[in-house]
Scaffold this active site. Structure first.
Site, short mmCIF file in Angstrom:
data_model
loop_
_atom_site.label_atom_id
_atom_site.label_comp_id
_atom_site.label_asym_id
_atom_site.label_seq_id
_atom_site.Cartn_x
_atom_site.Cartn_y
_atom_site.Cartn_z
N ALA A 1 -6.65 -0.52 -2.57
CA ALA A 1 -6.23 0.77 -3.14
C ALA A 1 -4.83 0.66 -3.75
CB ALA A 1 -6.25 1.84 -2.04
N GLY B 1 -6.29 -1.03 -8.94
CA GLY B 1 -6.02 -1.73 -10.20
C GLY B 1 -6.71 -3.08 -10.30
N LYS B 2 -6.51 -3.92 -9.32
CA LYS B 2 -7.10 -5.26 -9.37
C LYS B 2 -8.60 -5.22 -9.10
CE LYS B 2 -2.67 -7.21 -7.93
NZ LYS B 2 -2.04 -5.89 -7.69
N ASP C 1 -9.48 -1.33 2.43
CA ASP C 1 -8.17 -0.72 2.67
C ASP C 1 -8.26 0.09 3.95
OD1 ASP C 1 -5.57 -0.36 0.68
OD2 ASP C 1 -5.71 1.21 2.22
N LYS D 1 -6.13 6.58 0.48
CA LYS D 1 -6.09 5.62 -0.63
C LYS D 1 -7.49 5.20 -1.06
CE LYS D 1 -1.53 3.61 0.28
NZ LYS D 1 -0.81 2.36 0.64
N ASP E 1 -8.99 -2.20 8.54
CA ASP E 1 -7.77 -3.00 8.53
C ASP E 1 -8.17 -4.44 8.22
OD1 ASP E 1 -5.48 -4.50 9.09
OD2 ASP E 1 -4.86 -3.21 10.74
N ASP F 1 -2.60 -8.45 -1.77
CA ASP F 1 -1.42 -7.80 -2.35
C ASP F 1 -0.91 -6.83 -1.30
OD1 ASP F 1 0.53 -6.57 -3.82
OD2 ASP F 1 -0.69 -6.32 -5.61
N CYS G 1 4.90 -7.07 -5.29
CA CYS G 1 5.80 -6.44 -6.27
C CYS G 1 7.22 -6.45 -5.73
CB CYS G 1 5.34 -5.04 -6.62
SG CYS G 1 5.17 -3.96 -5.19
#
Length: 379
Positions: free
Chosen positions: A206, A209-210, A225, A230, A253, A272, A319
């Site tokens: 969530a 995007g990917k 997720d 989310k 999880d 990510d 990020c």
């Protein structure tokens, strides 16, 4: 230590000093308080070609360009900074909303912390919760209604600190023809496609995007997720893009995915994980300590080690910009580091095969990408 509103402790500053000079650290933190000069969207190539979408958006008077490196990436120029006129009334909003509004997004009622008494048609300044004026707008709802309903458009932004087109107001957005995504994040999808043409697991999926990028390339994705909220956002995005048929969503999880769902296997896994977010731009303010980065690194390695048990290849991305959350994490994974095959960005710190995007050097958000090959044989 306060660097342009970004607070870090001495230990974290010393951590950066192992890889950057004082001047470079200063430039890095100054850059993340401003947006990149390009705002990127990813074309949903299952519905439209990049060329055709450029044509449609250009016909609406928007300056939209194709990226020089990635086929399905388009960008629009980010203009500013502009001087914001002073209004008699003020609306104070949360940090996340302020960072969107400063780019030209309209303000919705849920983000309001406090507001002057405002009537429809009043001009107001939108101010972040640390006092920074980010926009001038006109109320389309009175303040009593906004505070009572806590939903809907409250202030239509007329002048923002920076300006990007309001792409989400376009028919092309409603039709699911594009998804807002940074350039480095779009790269992750292309790396995954080179590794597998069939299936993937996204351990931190969530808001999608990917996951949706892989889905539009025809890759079946198990999207995991732990946040129900989310996951709902992911469902909504997948439906808007018309990609839900390619995505199996799992609320769980994912650190324990191999234990609880041992039959889940795929050609590639994406990790990510939550991080210190130092690379996200623009920032109104931010506070990070070295101890927080260390704590998150321990969390990140759990996701990564699980991913290596369910796929022969893992793409790890964040990020953020600390070594401890990036190269430091993949070193502890005990897996072979494979060349990511990316020509833009820069090599990782002490990891030639990794890729880093540095805001003050590459004019992108801060981002890190590494590809790992585990011990499990490919099917």
């Amino acid at each position: 230590m306060n660097l342009y509103g970004i607070e870090i402790d001495d230990l974290l500053y010393k951590h950066f000093l192992e890889f950057l000079s004082d001047a470079e650290i200063d430039s890095l933190f100054r850059s993340i308080t401003t947006p990149p000069p390009r705002y990127y969207i990813r074309v949903n190539t299952l519905k439209i070609s990049p060329r055709e979408l450029v044509k449609r958006l250009n016909s609406r008077g928007l300056a939209v360009y194709r990226d020089e490196y990635i086929d399905d990436a388009l960008w629009v120029p980010v203009e500013g900074p502009f001087k914001i006129p002073t209004a008699k009334k003020v609306v104070v909003v949360d940090k996340k909303a302020a960072e969107s509004v400063m780019l030209g997004a309209d303000l919705y009622a849920p983000a309001v912390i406090k507001t002057d008494r405002v009537n429809i048609g009043d001009e107001v300044n939108i101010v972040s919760d640390n006092g920074r004026v980010v926009a001038l707008g006109v109320a389309v709802m009175d303040s009593d209604e906004a505070l009572k309903a806590r939903r809907g458009l409250y202030i239509k932004v007329e002048k923002s600190l920076y300006r990007t087109p309001k792409l989400r107001n376009l028919p092309e957005y409603a039709e699911g023809l594009f998804y807002s995504q940074s350039l480095p994040a779009i790269l992750v999808g292309h790396i995954a496609r080179r590794i597998t043409q069939t299936d993937a697991v996204d351990l931190n999926s969530a808001p999608g995007g990917k996951t949706t990028h892989l889905a539009q390339m025809g890759i079946r994705v198990i999207a995991v997720d732990r946040s129900a909220q989310k996951i709902e956002k992911l469902r909504s995005e997948a439906a808007r893009l018309g990609l839900d048929v390619f995505i199996d969503i799992l609320l769980h999880d994912s650190r324990y995915l191999d234990r609880d769902f041992p039959k889940i296997k795929a050609g590639v896994a994406l990790v990510d994980p939550p991080c210190t977010d130092i690379g996200v731009r623009p920032k109104i303010y931010h506070k990070v300590t070295f101890e927080a980065a260390k704590t998150l690194a321990r969390y990140q390695i759990q996701f990564l080690k699980t991913a290596l048990k369910i796929a022969p290849y893992v793409i790890y991305s964040t990020c953020t910009l600390t070594y401890i959350e990036n190269e430091g994490v993949i070193e502890k994974a005990g897996a072979e580091i494979v060349d990511a095959g990316i020509e833009i960005g820069a090599p990782g710190w002490g990891c030639r095969e990794c890729r880093r995007f540095l805001p003050h050097v590459h004019n992108t958000p801060g981002f890190f990408i590494a590809v790992l090959r585990g011990a499990r044989k490919e099917p």
